[in-house]
Motif scaffolding. Structure first.
Motif, short mmCIF file in Angstrom:
data_model
loop_
_atom_site.label_atom_id
_atom_site.label_comp_id
_atom_site.label_asym_id
_atom_site.label_seq_id
_atom_site.Cartn_x
_atom_site.Cartn_y
_atom_site.Cartn_z
N GLY A 78 0.42 3.88 -2.96
CA GLY A 78 0.23 5.37 -2.66
C GLY A 78 1.19 6.42 -3.29
N ALA A 79 2.37 6.01 -3.00
CA ALA A 79 3.75 6.77 -3.56
C ALA A 79 3.44 6.89 -5.19
CB ALA A 79 4.98 6.30 -3.41
N THR A 80 3.04 5.93 -5.75
CA THR A 80 2.88 5.78 -7.32
C THR A 80 1.72 6.55 -7.77
OG1 THR A 80 3.80 3.26 -7.56
CG2 THR A 80 2.46 4.11 -9.41
N LYS A 119 0.98 13.91 -9.58
CA LYS A 119 1.92 15.04 -9.65
C LYS A 119 2.39 15.43 -11.19
CE LYS A 119 6.03 17.12 -7.54
NZ LYS A 119 7.01 16.81 -6.44
N TYR A 120 2.71 14.21 -11.81
CA TYR A 120 3.05 14.22 -13.10
C TYR A 120 2.24 14.80 -13.99
CZ TYR A 120 4.92 12.62 -17.73
OH TYR A 120 5.42 12.87 -18.98
N TYR A 162 0.84 -1.11 -0.03
CA TYR A 162 0.13 0.24 0.16
C TYR A 162 0.80 1.43 0.04
CZ TYR A 162 -4.26 -2.86 0.67
OH TYR A 162 -5.02 -3.77 0.37
N ALA A 163 2.12 1.13 0.72
CA ALA A 163 2.87 2.28 0.41
C ALA A 163 3.44 2.46 -0.79
CB ALA A 163 3.97 2.08 1.46
N ILE A 164 3.78 1.50 -1.58
CA ILE A 164 4.28 1.50 -2.75
C ILE A 164 3.25 1.98 -3.74
CG2 ILE A 164 5.02 0.36 -4.92
CD1 ILE A 164 6.80 -1.30 -3.07
N PHE A 173 0.42 9.10 -5.99
CA PHE A 173 0.96 10.69 -5.64
C PHE A 173 1.67 11.19 -6.98
CE2 PHE A 173 4.23 13.54 -3.84
CZ PHE A 173 3.12 14.71 -3.59
N TYR A 174 2.77 10.54 -7.43
CA TYR A 174 3.85 10.86 -8.21
C TYR A 174 3.11 11.18 -9.64
CZ TYR A 174 7.29 11.38 -4.66
OH TYR A 174 8.20 11.48 -3.57
#
Length: 64
Positions: free
Chosen positions: A10-12, A18-19, A6-8, A14-15
């Motif tokens: 979520g980071a994916t 952002k992109y 879930y951390a991976i 988010f970025y």
């Protein structure tokens, strides 16, 4: 293991967001702005495709 997944994820997300929303320096627009501008064209293409499918279905249905 589940927390790392879930951390991976979520980071994916988010970025990726952002992109997609990052403004270009050349024209000051983002990918989302380009997509919003072309949505009516995409809808017209989808409607034309759906109408062709309906017409083909009617023709095939009339044969049998």
């Amino acid at each position: 293991m589940g927390l790392l997944k879930y951390a991976i994820l979520g980071a994916t997300a988010f970025y990726g967001l952002k992109y997609v929303t990052k403004k270009r320096t050349t024209d000051g627009k983002s990918l989302i702005d380009d997509f919003k501008k072309r949505v009516p064209e995409y809808l017209d293409e989808v409607n034309n495709y759906a109408e062709r499918i309906r017409r083909d279905y009617r023709q095939t249905n009339d044969l049998y």
